[in-house]
Scaffold this motif. Structure first.
Motif, PDB file in Angstrom:
ATOM      1  N   SER A   1       4.041   7.351  -1.006  1.00  0.00           N
ATOM      2  CA  SER A   1       5.241   6.671  -0.509  1.00  0.00           C
ATOM      3  C   SER A   1       4.636   5.220   0.282  1.00  0.00           C
ATOM      4  O   SER A   1       3.429   5.277   0.927  1.00  0.00           O
ATOM      5  CB  SER A   1       5.645   7.443   0.721  1.00  0.00           C
ATOM      6  OG  SER A   1       6.528   6.976   1.496  1.00  0.00           O
ATOM      7  N   PRO A   2       5.270   4.186   0.484  1.00  0.00           N
ATOM      8  CA  PRO A   2       4.929   3.363   1.258  1.00  0.00           C
ATOM      9  C   PRO A   2       5.173   3.169   2.692  1.00  0.00           C
ATOM     10  O   PRO A   2       4.750   2.350   3.404  1.00  0.00           O
ATOM     11  CB  PRO A   2       5.745   2.010   0.631  1.00  0.00           C
ATOM     12  CG  PRO A   2       6.792   2.439   0.062  1.00  0.00           C
ATOM     13  CD  PRO A   2       6.654   3.992  -0.523  1.00  0.00           C
ATOM     14  N   GLY A  30      -4.168   3.650   2.984  1.00  0.00           N
ATOM     15  CA  GLY A  30      -3.482   3.527   1.672  1.00  0.00           C
ATOM     16  C   GLY A  30      -4.055   2.645   0.793  1.00  0.00           C
ATOM     17  O   GLY A  30      -4.935   1.891   0.838  1.00  0.00           O
ATOM     18  N   LEU A  31      -3.560   2.922  -0.582  1.00  0.00           N
ATOM     19  CA  LEU A  31      -4.369   2.277  -1.780  1.00  0.00           C
ATOM     20  C   LEU A  31      -3.060   1.526  -2.537  1.00  0.00           C
ATOM     21  O   LEU A  31      -1.805   2.047  -2.275  1.00  0.00           O
ATOM     22  CB  LEU A  31      -5.044   2.814  -2.652  1.00  0.00           C
ATOM     23  CG  LEU A  31      -6.190   3.333  -2.114  1.00  0.00           C
ATOM     24  CD1 LEU A  31      -7.004   4.440  -3.204  1.00  0.00           C
ATOM     25  CD2 LEU A  31      -7.388   2.338  -1.671  1.00  0.00           C
ATOM     26  N   PRO A  32      -3.065   0.548  -3.314  1.00  0.00           N
ATOM     27  CA  PRO A  32      -2.088   0.021  -4.106  1.00  0.00           C
ATOM     28  C   PRO A  32      -1.685   1.182  -5.276  1.00  0.00           C
ATOM     29  O   PRO A  32      -2.444   2.061  -5.374  1.00  0.00           O
ATOM     30  CB  PRO A  32      -2.676  -0.977  -4.930  1.00  0.00           C
ATOM     31  CG  PRO A  32      -3.672  -1.659  -3.985  1.00  0.00           C
ATOM     32  CD  PRO A  32      -4.300  -0.404  -3.201  1.00  0.00           C
ATOM     33  N   LEU A  41       0.807  -1.333   0.071  1.00  0.00           N
ATOM     34  CA  LEU A  41       0.022   0.187  -0.281  1.00  0.00           C
ATOM     35  C   LEU A  41       0.847   1.405   0.217  1.00  0.00           C
ATOM     36  O   LEU A  41       1.858   1.476   0.815  1.00  0.00           O
ATOM     37  CB  LEU A  41      -0.644  -0.010   1.294  1.00  0.00           C
ATOM     38  CG  LEU A  41      -1.922  -0.995   1.384  1.00  0.00           C
ATOM     39  CD1 LEU A  41      -2.634  -0.867   2.549  1.00  0.00           C
ATOM     40  CD2 LEU A  41      -2.785  -1.222  -0.010  1.00  0.00           C
ATOM     41  N   PHE A  42       0.518   2.149  -0.782  1.00  0.00           N
ATOM     42  CA  PHE A  42       1.268   3.688  -0.688  1.00  0.00           C
ATOM     43  C   PHE A  42       0.119   4.609  -0.217  1.00  0.00           C
ATOM     44  O   PHE A  42      -1.290   4.633  -0.124  1.00  0.00           O
ATOM     45  CB  PHE A  42       1.455   3.876  -2.256  1.00  0.00           C
ATOM     46  CG  PHE A  42       2.762   3.315  -2.688  1.00  0.00           C
ATOM     47  CD1 PHE A  42       4.115   3.978  -2.797  1.00  0.00           C
ATOM     48  CD2 PHE A  42       2.854   1.919  -2.867  1.00  0.00           C
ATOM     49  CE1 PHE A  42       5.001   3.544  -3.442  1.00  0.00           C
ATOM     50  CE2 PHE A  42       4.032   1.460  -3.307  1.00  0.00           C
ATOM     51  CZ  PHE A  42       5.182   2.164  -3.544  1.00  0.00           C
ATOM     52  N   TYR A  43       0.515   5.808   0.221  1.00  0.00           N
ATOM     53  CA  TYR A  43       0.008   6.767   1.003  1.00  0.00           C
ATOM     54  C   TYR A  43       0.244   8.054   0.203  1.00  0.00           C
ATOM     55  O   TYR A  43       1.316   8.113  -0.194  1.00  0.00           O
ATOM     56  CB  TYR A  43       0.381   6.830   2.475  1.00  0.00           C
ATOM     57  CG  TYR A  43       0.222   5.671   3.212  1.00  0.00           C
ATOM     58  CD1 TYR A  43      -1.116   5.333   3.770  1.00  0.00           C
ATOM     59  CD2 TYR A  43       0.864   4.601   3.100  1.00  0.00           C
ATOM     60  CE1 TYR A  43      -1.371   4.224   4.384  1.00  0.00           C
ATOM     61  CE2 TYR A  43       0.666   3.360   3.719  1.00  0.00           C
ATOM     62  CZ  TYR A  43      -0.272   3.190   4.477  1.00  0.00           C
ATOM     63  OH  TYR A  43      -0.571   1.903   5.135  1.00  0.00           O
ATOM     64  N   VAL A  44      -0.929   8.727   0.114  1.00  0.00           N
ATOM     65  CA  VAL A  44      -0.510  10.049  -0.418  1.00  0.00           C
ATOM     66  C   VAL A  44      -0.236  11.140   0.331  1.00  0.00           C
ATOM     67  O   VAL A  44      -0.471  10.970   1.634  1.00  0.00           O
ATOM     68  CB  VAL A  44      -1.922  10.749  -1.112  1.00  0.00           C
ATOM     69  CG1 VAL A  44      -2.089  12.351  -1.691  1.00  0.00           C
ATOM     70  CG2 VAL A  44      -2.589   9.762  -1.913  1.00  0.00           C
ATOM     71  N   LEU A  69      12.143  -1.923   3.073  1.00  0.00           N
ATOM     72  CA  LEU A  69      11.189  -1.047   2.424  1.00  0.00           C
ATOM     73  C   LEU A  69      11.810   0.398   2.518  1.00  0.00           C
ATOM     74  O   LEU A  69      11.693   1.303   1.582  1.00  0.00           O
ATOM     75  CB  LEU A  69       9.718  -1.362   2.796  1.00  0.00           C
ATOM     76  CG  LEU A  69       8.854  -0.661   1.916  1.00  0.00           C
ATOM     77  CD1 LEU A  69       8.642  -1.262   0.768  1.00  0.00           C
ATOM     78  CD2 LEU A  69       7.424  -1.038   2.716  1.00  0.00           C
ATOM     79  N   VAL A  70      12.264   0.796   3.907  1.00  0.00           N
ATOM     80  CA  VAL A  70      12.517   2.016   4.337  1.00  0.00           C
ATOM     81  C   VAL A  70      13.964   2.420   3.374  1.00  0.00           C
ATOM     82  O   VAL A  70      13.789   3.456   2.875  1.00  0.00           O
ATOM     83  CB  VAL A  70      13.052   2.023   5.787  1.00  0.00           C
ATOM     84  CG1 VAL A  70      13.779   3.179   6.025  1.00  0.00           C
ATOM     85  CG2 VAL A  70      11.534   2.000   6.421  1.00  0.00           C
TER      86      VAL A  70
END
Length: 579
Positions: free
Chosen positions: A16-17, A32-34, A2-5, A132-133
């Protein structure tokens, strides 16, 4: 994933994830959404070149939520989503610069799929969250980009790994319509819910100098074989065309067993000495596995990585990579030189996806050298028109000519086209016994059949026919394929049955070749030439026998004989010139 605005103080929007690691974010939209959904639903709000708003909005936050809700509703999403903006905050996770540098070095030039993240994390010895970071920080520093595994546009879906939009399978997900790419799923399934990390080639570098045992100008004394005059001339021409004339593509057309692989070694050495990145690729696993130990032997102090899909994947920096053409889909603008062996072979030949992988793996200024004994009509046409310089090497390394196949008429047939069990009359069995027994006096027998199912059937027939001989075989998806092929190369079998998977990239001392059902429609001229080329490849056994067994002589069989005759005639002319 998931990514976030995120929105910063300059009203620039980012996805960003790991939003908690973003130092500039003022607001974060949750949940978040894909990534593919965020990009598609918000496409009307943002510019095409970067994620900034097309026009000043009265209420940016409300507009973003409205667009997402509208998109999810239109796609009939099942997930219940109550979007809300939260203040940005900083995580207590600290970035380890040493690990960051090590990972970035290890994944240079790669397209990393979401499914590979756990493997990389285990290899490095960190958690997936930490990885991921690190990857997100790499994106922030310009080392890479996040991409949806499968992107969506007005026309439909497109796979970001293989660039295909043909074999896309749609299905309903929690977020509405989703998609899976079937074209490249041999490398691992990818869906529109997943993400790819793409390394930025502009920031590539090699930290350590490459160690070479060879002087790049040395052509004939330190390699695993001593170059003949013809091989040395071909090696020099390769260097001339690539380094001096800067040709983007070069074709080395060599006879089967002419030593074309080794001829490329001096060129590889020169590129490695300049700290450039080299890929040796071929369409089939057997060729990659055959070439890998030869490169290790000739470049003992160079880091060489093998990627074939049949070995454990390594995430480490390598100056030289050996791979199948499917594995090229895992790279982006990385290699300065690609040596492409057996360019005309299945599954590469005619595949737009694998051609995309090859061209995408090549750096912007990179060069490709094609190696083959049977170039396609398209490649010959390109060379003839001057678009691609051509080098001919028709003389085998030991100086003997290619064996000319013999057609022996035997009424081999399968009564029921839906079955593969052969029906052999008494006369056919007797003739076959006589022919094979005579050929086996000269050496081990490599027997080709056109269909996978025929391998096991003919193993039974030949085991019964020759009970005192060791008989076995293999095919493309045989789990013991590598083990059996290695045993055959070590001459542990008297008779070995196979399909066209072993028409290339295998050398067995003293081997003789028989092609059953040589008139089968699956065999084209190039396949038959390559099968014939398995014989007489070593200096200790420079000759051999090739027999086409069939009910009738097809055009492909005639053309194969003609092809070999022309190659031998050209070899005689070269011998006169080199004398």
């Amino acid at each position: 994933m998931l990514f976030y605005v995120l929105i910063d103080k300059e009203e620039v929007m980012r996805f960003s994830p790991v939003p908690e690691m973003d130092k500039l974010s003022k607001k974060v939209l949750r949940p978040g959404l894909p990534l593919s959904y965020l990009q598609y639903y918000l496409k009307d709000l943002i510019s095409s070149d970067k994620i900034t708003f097309k026009k000043k909005l009265q209420n940016i936050e409300t507009s973003i939520i409205n667009q997402l809700v509208k998109g999810l509703k239109k796609d009939e999403a099942i997930v219940e989503t109550q979007f809300n903006w939260q203040e940005g905050f900083q995580s207590k996770i600290h970035l380890n610069e040493e690990i960051f540098s090590r990972i970035i070095t290890a994944i240079q030039g790669r397209l990393i799929t979401e499914g590979e993240l756990p493997v990389i994390a285990r290899t490095i010895g960190i958690s997936e969250k930490e990885l991921l970071v690190i990857l997100n920080e790499a994106v922030s520093r310009g080392f890479g980009d996040w991409l949806p595994a499968i992107s969506r546009n007005q026309a439909g879906w497109i796979c970001e790994r293989c660039n295909s939009n043909n074999r896309i399978q749609e299905w309903p997900s929690l977020y509405g319509q989703a998609a899976t790419c079937k074209e490249c799923d041999i490398l691992g399934a990818q869906t529109s819910l997943q993400t790819i990390f793409k390394f930025n080639p502009a920031n590539l570098h090699l930290e350590q100098p490459l160690l070479l045992d060879h002087d790049e100008d040395q052509l004939d004394e330190k390699w695993s074989i001593q170059f003949t005059t013809a091989q040395a001339n071909a090696a020099k021409k390769l260097i001339e065309y690539t380094e001096e004339q800067k040709a983007r593509e070069v074709l080395l057309w060599a006879a089967c067993g002419a030593g074309k692989t080794e001829v490329s070694f001096p060129l590889i050495a020169r590129y490695l000495a300049q700290k450039k990145k080299v890929l040796f690729t071929a369409p089939r696993q057997d060729v990659a596995h055959d070439v890998h130990p030869r490169l290790l032997k000739n470049f003992p102090k160079v880091s060489i990585k093998l990627m074939s899909g049949a070995v454990v994947q390594e995430f480490k920096e390598s100056a030289l990579t050996v791979s199948t053409t499917h594995q090229t889909l895992k790279f982006y603008r990385y290699f300065d030189l690609i040596i492409f062996d057996e360019v005309d072979a299945y599954p590469y030949s005619g595949s737009a996806v694998l051609n995309h992988g090859l061209k995408t793996a090549l750096s912007e200024s990179g060069q490709i050298v094609y190696l083959t004994a049977t170039p396609s009509d398209e490649l010959i046409k390109k060379a003839s028109s001057g678009q691609c310089p051509i080098i001919r090497l028709p003389i085998r390394h030991h100086g003997h000519h290619l064996p000319l196949p013999q057609w022996v008429k035997i009424p081999l047939k399968v009564d029921n086209p839906l079955k593969t069990e052969p029906t052999l009359s008494g006369n056919v069995t007797e003739s076959l016994d006589t022919i094979l027994r005579e050929v086996m006096l000269k050496g081990p027998l490599l027997v080709f059949v056109p269909l996978v199912a025929m391998v096991t059937e003919w193993i039974k027939i030949l085991q019964k026919m020759f009970p005192l001989k060791t008989v076995d075989g293999s095919w493309s998806y045989d789990p013991k394929r590598r083990e059996k092929v290695n045993s055959f190369q070590e001459q542990k079998y008297d008779i070995f049955l196979t399909t066209s998977i072993l028409e290339r990239g295998i050398t067995v001392p003293g081997v003789q070749v028989v092609v059953l059902y040589a008139d089968h429609q699956i065999y084209d001229v190039r396949s038959l030439v390559q099968m014939a080329g398995r014989t007489g490849r070593t200096i200790d056994s420079p000759t051999g026998t090739v027999i086409f067994l069939a009910s009738s002589e097809t055009k492909s069989m005639k053309d194969a004989r003609k092809w070999i005759q022309e190659q031998n005639t050209f070899a005689k002319q070269e011998e006169v010139q080199n004398a």
